[in-house]
Design a protein around this motif. Structure first.
Motif, short mmCIF file in Angstrom:
data_model
loop_
_atom_site.label_atom_id
_atom_site.label_comp_id
_atom_site.label_asym_id
_atom_site.label_seq_id
_atom_site.Cartn_x
_atom_site.Cartn_y
_atom_site.Cartn_z
N MET A 1 24.48 -12.07 -23.04
CA MET A 1 23.18 -11.97 -22.35
C MET A 1 22.65 -10.54 -22.46
SD MET A 1 22.33 -12.70 -18.36
CE MET A 1 20.71 -12.36 -17.69
N LYS A 2 21.41 -10.43 -22.91
CA LYS A 2 20.78 -9.11 -23.03
C LYS A 2 20.34 -8.65 -21.64
CE LYS A 2 19.02 -9.85 -27.73
NZ LYS A 2 19.42 -11.27 -27.88
N ASN A 3 20.71 -7.39 -21.28
CA ASN A 3 20.35 -6.88 -19.97
C ASN A 3 20.44 -5.36 -19.96
OD1 ASN A 3 19.60 -7.02 -17.25
ND2 ASN A 3 21.73 -6.99 -16.57
N ILE A 4 19.69 -4.74 -19.05
CA ILE A 4 19.79 -3.31 -18.79
C ILE A 4 20.22 -3.17 -17.34
CG2 ILE A 4 18.60 -1.09 -18.69
CD1 ILE A 4 16.59 -2.19 -20.71
N GLU A 5 21.44 -2.71 -17.12
CA GLU A 5 21.96 -2.55 -15.77
C GLU A 5 21.94 -1.08 -15.37
OE1 GLU A 5 26.03 -3.38 -13.12
OE2 GLU A 5 25.98 -3.82 -15.27
N ILE A 6 21.33 -0.80 -14.24
CA ILE A 6 21.31 0.57 -13.72
C ILE A 6 22.58 0.77 -12.90
CG2 ILE A 6 20.11 2.24 -12.25
CD1 ILE A 6 17.49 0.85 -12.97
N LEU A 7 23.45 1.67 -13.37
CA LEU A 7 24.74 1.88 -12.73
C LEU A 7 24.68 2.90 -11.60
CD1 LEU A 7 26.90 2.16 -15.99
CD2 LEU A 7 26.52 0.12 -14.58
N ARG A 8 23.91 3.97 -11.79
CA ARG A 8 23.85 5.04 -10.80
C ARG A 8 22.58 5.84 -11.01
NH1 ARG A 8 28.46 9.85 -9.83
NH2 ARG A 8 27.42 10.83 -8.03
N ILE A 9 22.02 6.32 -9.92
CA ILE A 9 20.86 7.21 -9.99
C ILE A 9 21.16 8.45 -9.16
CG2 ILE A 9 18.41 7.51 -9.48
CD1 ILE A 9 18.05 4.51 -9.77
N MET A 10 20.96 9.62 -9.75
CA MET A 10 21.17 10.88 -9.05
C MET A 10 19.88 11.70 -9.04
SD MET A 10 24.95 12.07 -10.36
CE MET A 10 24.43 12.13 -12.08
N SER A 11 19.56 12.26 -7.88
CA SER A 11 18.39 13.13 -7.75
C SER A 11 18.84 14.57 -7.92
CB SER A 11 17.73 12.93 -6.39
OG SER A 11 16.66 13.83 -6.23
N LEU A 12 18.45 15.18 -9.02
CA LEU A 12 18.76 16.58 -9.30
C LEU A 12 17.55 17.40 -8.86
CD1 LEU A 12 20.31 16.04 -12.85
CD2 LEU A 12 21.43 15.88 -10.61
N ARG A 13 17.65 17.97 -7.67
CA ARG A 13 16.47 18.55 -7.04
C ARG A 13 16.13 19.97 -7.49
NH1 ARG A 13 17.88 17.06 -0.88
NH2 ARG A 13 20.02 17.35 -1.65
N GLY A 14 16.98 20.54 -8.33
CA GLY A 14 16.72 21.88 -8.84
C GLY A 14 17.22 21.98 -10.27
N PRO A 15 17.27 23.19 -10.84
CA PRO A 15 17.76 23.36 -12.21
C PRO A 15 19.08 22.64 -12.43
CG PRO A 15 16.86 25.43 -11.39
CD PRO A 15 16.85 24.48 -10.23
N ASN A 16 19.21 22.04 -13.60
CA ASN A 16 20.35 21.18 -13.88
C ASN A 16 20.67 21.24 -15.37
OD1 ASN A 16 18.60 18.92 -15.15
ND2 ASN A 16 17.66 19.27 -13.15
N ILE A 17 21.55 20.38 -15.82
CA ILE A 17 21.95 20.42 -17.24
C ILE A 17 20.84 19.98 -18.16
CG2 ILE A 17 24.38 20.05 -16.66
CD1 ILE A 17 24.02 17.14 -17.64
N TRP A 18 19.78 19.39 -17.61
CA TRP A 18 18.70 18.88 -18.45
C TRP A 18 17.53 19.85 -18.56
CZ3 TRP A 18 20.09 14.48 -20.84
CH2 TRP A 18 21.06 13.66 -20.23
#
Length: 718
Positions: free
Chosen positions: A1-18
Motif C-alpha cells: 500500500m502506497k502511503n506517506i506516514e509522518i513519524l515525528r515533527i520537531m519545532s526548531l525555534r532557532g538556528p539549527n543544522i538546516w
C-alpha cells in the motif's frame, strides 16, 4: 500500500543544522513509494501542478523558474515533493516560507523534511495538508485546494503577527536586532537582556499608561492641547440630546458630535446643521463611548500624521466616499459593486481599507438619511450619493506636510506624552499652516495603526517600521548582550560554569543555562538539566542580564535549535570518536560534526570561535567561522597551534605547567596550573582542556588577565 506516514515533527525555534531561521523538521516514512518516483505515477504530475500551478515558480536545484516542475518530470520522491507543497501552501496562505530541504536517512524509505516555519502551528497544519494533497494526487482522489488554503489563511490571520507589529520586527531584522514573541499576540521583545526593548503593535515600553489614558479622553486631550497653544476645535462635553443642541447653538453650526473615548472614527458625525441631526447623532455616539462631545465643524479633509519620537514619520489624507447610481441598483448593491469590490478593502488586518457594512455603521445610515435615502433606495441614474465623509484615510501626503503642521502634530504628541502617536487633524490643504485655514488637531491616538502608511491607496509606502526602530535603538545599538555558547561531547557544563564565573567577576550580571541548572548572578534558581531552549529564553528575557552563557548539547541543537541567532563567542570542547545519536539518525562522529558546527556557524563577524586544536574534527571547523578563531590545547607543538601562531593569531596552551596566552610569537604567562583547583584535584587531562577552553573564551570576551587568573584560581564545582 502506497502511503506517506509522518513519524515525528520537531519545532526548531532557532538556528539549527538546516538554517539560521526557525524550522519545522518532519520525519516521514514513504514505504513502498521509495520504488515509485514521480515520473512513474500515472497522472500524478499533471494533477499536482493542476492543483498548484504556482509550483512553476519554484526554482529548486536547477536554479531557475520551473526547476521543481522539471524535477517532477525527471522523477523525484515524496519527501522532496512534500517539502515543496508545504512551502507553496504557506505561500498561498500569506506566510512565505522560502527555505526547504529533504534528505534521506540511513533507513530505507525514511526521510527528514525541513521547511521554514515563521509560525509553528501554521506550518504544522500546512505540512499535514500537504501530505493529504500529495496522497490525493497519487491516488487520483479529489482534493479541495481552495478550502485548504482558506483554512490556512484564517490561521495566518489569527496567529501570525499583525502587519503593524510585523513591519517593526522586519525593520529590526534589517538592523540585525534579534527578536522573539513573548505571547501568542503582538507583544514582541527586541534585543536581549538589559538591552532589550518591547513593542506591542505601535506601542513601546516607553508608551506610558498615563499618556494612553489622556489620549483616550478626548476632552482632556483637547484641554491640554489648547493650554499649550495647539489649534483645536472649540467644544464641550454634553449629557443629553437637548444639551447637545444647546452646545451646538453656542459653538455655531455646523458641528461635529462624537464619543469622548471611542477609536477608529466610530460614532463620529460631522457637518451637522439641524437639531434633529444633532440629537440623533448624540444618541448614536453615546452607544460607542461613555460620554459625548460637541465640537466646531472644521472644513477640509481628515489627515493622520504619524509621529515617532517627536518626528513626523508619515502622513495620510482621507477623502469622502461616494457611489454613482445607475438607476437600477439599490444603494446597498452600489456599495458592494463600487466600494467593497475594491481589493484593498476587507476584514483582514492586511487590508488597508475597511469594508463599508451598512448594518454595522450608524454614521453611514445617518448620512444616507440626510440625503433622503436608505440602503434599499434606488437613486436616479448619474446621481452621486455620499456614503461616508471620514474614515478613509489612505492617500499618502507625507511629502506635502508643511513644517509648521508637522511641528504642531509633534507638539501635540509631546503634550499628551506619547512617544508614538497618530495625530488626526482636519485641513483643506496640508501644505499650508493650520492658522491660515482654520485647521485644527481633533484627536491624538495611542497605538496608531500603521497599515495606511505601509499600503496606501495612493502614493508610496513609508518605512514606518524603520522609524520606530530608529526611535528605540541608536544607530550603533543592536540590542545584543555578550552571549557565549558552549557545545561538544564532554566538558560543556564545566566550561560553561567557569566562563560564567569569570564574567561574574568582571562585574556582569550573568545568566547561565547549563546541565547543572539555571543561574542568575551565580544564584541557582532551578536545579537539574537546564541546557534547553526554554531555560535559555528565560535568560534572554531577564532585563537584569548583562551577559549570557549557554550550554548546548547535540540533543538540544537537533530537537530545539539554539535560542539565539548569533553569539559573541562559540566554544566547541571536543567530539568523541565514538559519538553518535542513532535516535536522530546520526550514526558517527563525522555526522556529528554537522550538528556541532551549528555553534560555530552563528558566531558574529566581530566574535570568536574557541576550538580544540587537539581534536581534528573540531579544529577543521575554523573555516566555518565568520569571526576570529582562538585554538586551545595542552601541547603547544600541536600542528594546528603551530600554524595558528605562524599566522600571528591567538592560541592558549600549557608550557612548563603554565597557562600561556600567545599571539604569534608574543606569549603571556597567565597562571601556574598548580594554583588551579579544577586541575590539581583531577587526574584527567580533560579538566585541563576545560580550563583552557574557558580561558580562551574569557580572552575573547576581553576580560582582564588579572580577573581571568582570579577566576580560574577561585572556581569550585559544587
Amino acid at each position: 500500500m502506497k502511503n506517506i506516514e509522518i513519524l515525528r515533527i520537531m519545532s526548531l525555534r532557532g538556528p539549527n543544522i538546516w538554517t539560521y531561521r526557525s524550522t519545522l523538521e518532519a520525519w516521514i516514512d514513504i514505504g513502498e513509494l521509495e520504488d515509485f518516483p514521480s515520473n512513474t505515477l500515472p497522472g500524478f504530475n499533471q494533477r499536482l501542478t493542476g492543483w498548484l500551478p504556482s509550483l512553476i515558480e519554484h526554482r529548486c536545484s536547477y536554479g531557475e523558474r520551473g526547476g521543481f516542475v522539471q524535477r517532477l518530470q525527471d522523477g523525484t520522491w515524496p519527501g522532496h515533493i512534500l517539502e515543496h507543497v508545504t512551502l507553496e501552501l504557506q505561500n498561498l496562505a500569506g506566510m512565505p516560507g522560502g527555505f526547504g530541504k529533504a534528505r534521506s536517512t540511513s533507513v530505507r524509505g525514511v526521510y527528514k523534511v525541513a521547511v521554514r516555519a515563521r509560525h509553528e502551528e501554521v506550518t504544522r497544519a500546512a505540512l499535514h495538508a500537504a501530505r493529504d494533497l500529495v496522497m490525493a494526487a497519487i491516488e487520483d482522489q479529489p482534493f479541495d485546494v481552495p478550502a485548504t488554503i482558506a483554512s490556512l489563511r484564517t490561521m495566518v490571520d489569527s496567529r501570525c503577527l499583525g502587519p503593524s507589529t510585523a513591519c517593526i520586527v522586519e525593520a529590526a531584522d534589517e538592523r540585525r536586532i534579534p527578536s522573539f514573541r513573548l505571547t501568542d499576540g503582538n507583544l514582541v521583545q527586541l534585543g536581549h537582556g538589559f538591552r532589550q526593548r518591547r513593542i506591542w503593535t505601535a506601542e513601546t515600553d516607553q508608551t506610558s499608561a498615563i499618556a494612553e489614558s489622556i489620549s483616550s479622553d478626548k476632552d482632556l486631550t483637547k484641554t491640554l492641547l489648547q493650554a499649550c497653544g495647539v489649534p483645536v476645535p472649540e467644544g464641550q462635553v454634553v449629557d443629553s440630546p437637548a444639551e447637545a443642541w444647546e452646545a451646538a447653538e453656542d459653538i455655531g453650526l455646523p458641528v461635529v458630535v462624537k464619543p469622548t473615548d471611542a477609536n477608529h472614527g466610530r460614532g463620529v458625525f460631522i457637518d451637522l446643521n439641524t437639531r434633529e441631526e444633532i440629537e440623533t447623532a448624540y444618541t448614536l455616539a453615546l452607544e460607542e463611548g461613555s460620554s459625548v462631545i460637541v465640537e466646531r465643524f472644521i472644513r477640509g479633509n481628515e489627515h493622520r500624521l504619524l509621529i515617532v519620537g517627536g518626528r513626523l514619520a508619515a502622513a495620510a489624507r482621507g477623502e469622502p466616499l461616494s457611489v454613482v447610481a445607475d438607476g437600477s441598483s439599490t444603494i446597498l448593491q452600489l456599495i458592494e459593486s463600487q466600494i467593497n469590490s475594491d481589493p484593498r478593502r476587507g476584514e483582514l488586518e492586511e487590508c488597508p481599507l475597511s469594508l463599508v457594512l451598512l448594518d454595522q455603521e450608524p454614521v453611514v445610515r445617518v448620512e444616507l438619511e440626510r440625503q433622503g435615502y436608505n440602503g434599499d433606495s434606488i437613486p436616479p441614474a448619474g446621481k452621486q450619493v455620499l456614503i461616508q465623509r471620514n474614515g478613509n484615510v489612505s492617500i499618502d501626503v507625507t511629502d506635502l506636510v508643511h513644517p509648521s503642521v508637522a511641528a504642531a502634530a509633534s507638539l501635540a504628541a509631546r503634550v499628551v506624552g506619547l512617544d508614538i502617536a497618530g495625530v488626526d487633524l482636519v485641513a483643506e490643504d496640508i501644505s499650508r499652516p493650520l492658522e491660515e485655514q482654520r485647521g485644527a488637531i481633533v484627536e491624538v491616538n495611542a497605538g496608531p495603526g500603521l497599515l495606511m502608511h505601509l499600503k496606501p491607496a495612493e502614493g508610496r509606502p513609508r518605512p514606518v517600521g524603520r522609524a520606530i526602530i530608529e526611535h528605540l535603538f541608536a544607530a550603533a545599538d543592536n540590542g545584543r548582550i555578550p552571549i557565549v555558547g558552549v557545545s561538544g561531547t564532554h566538558g560543556k557544563t564545566t566550561v560553561s560554569r567557569l566562563i560564567a564565573w569569570q564574567l561574574h567577576l568582571s562585574g556582569n550580571h550573568v545568566g547561565l543555562a547549563c546541565g547543572d541548572g539555571l543561574y542568575f548572578a551565580q544564584r541557582q534558581v532551578e536545579k537539574g538539566d537546564c541546557a534547553n531552549w526554554e531555560s535559555a529564553q528565560r535568560v534572554l528575557i531577564n532585563r537584569a542580564v548583562q551577559a549570557a552563557v549557554f550550554e548546548n548539547s547535540h540533543d538540544t541543537i537537533l530537537s530545539e535549535g539554539l535560542v539565539y541567532d548569533r553569539c559573541q563567542v562559540g566554544v566547541v570542547t571536543n567530539i568523541a570518536a565514538n559519538d553518535s545519536l542513532p535516535q536522530y539518525y546520526i550514526g558517527d562522529a563525522e555526522e556529528m560534526v554537522k550538528v556541532t558546527r551549528t555553534q560555530v556557524d552563528v558566531v558574529l563577524p566581530t566574535g570568536v570561535a574557541v576550538l580544540n586544536a587537539a581534536d581534528a574534527l573540531v579544529a577543521d571547523m575554523a573555516s566555518l567561522c565568520d569571526g576570529e578563531v582562538i585554538f586551545f590545547g595542552i601541547n603547544p607543538a600541536l600542528p594546528v597551534i603551530a600554524e595558528q601562531l605562524e599566522k600571528n593569531k591567538r592560541a592558549v596552551f600549557i608550557r612548563n605547567d603554565q597557562i600561556m596566552l600567545a599571539t604569534g610569537k608574543n606569549e603571556l604567562l597567565l597562571a601556574d596550573i598548580t594554583t588551579i583547583p579544577l586541575i590539581t584535584r583531577s587526574k584527567d587531562s580533560f579538566q585541563t582542556e576545560n580550563v583552557l577552553a574557558a580561558v580562551a573564551a574569557a580572552w575573547a570576551l576581553d576580560i582582564s588577565h588579572d580577573l581571568m587568573r582570579a577566576g580560574i584560581e577561585t572556581f569550585e564545582m559544587a
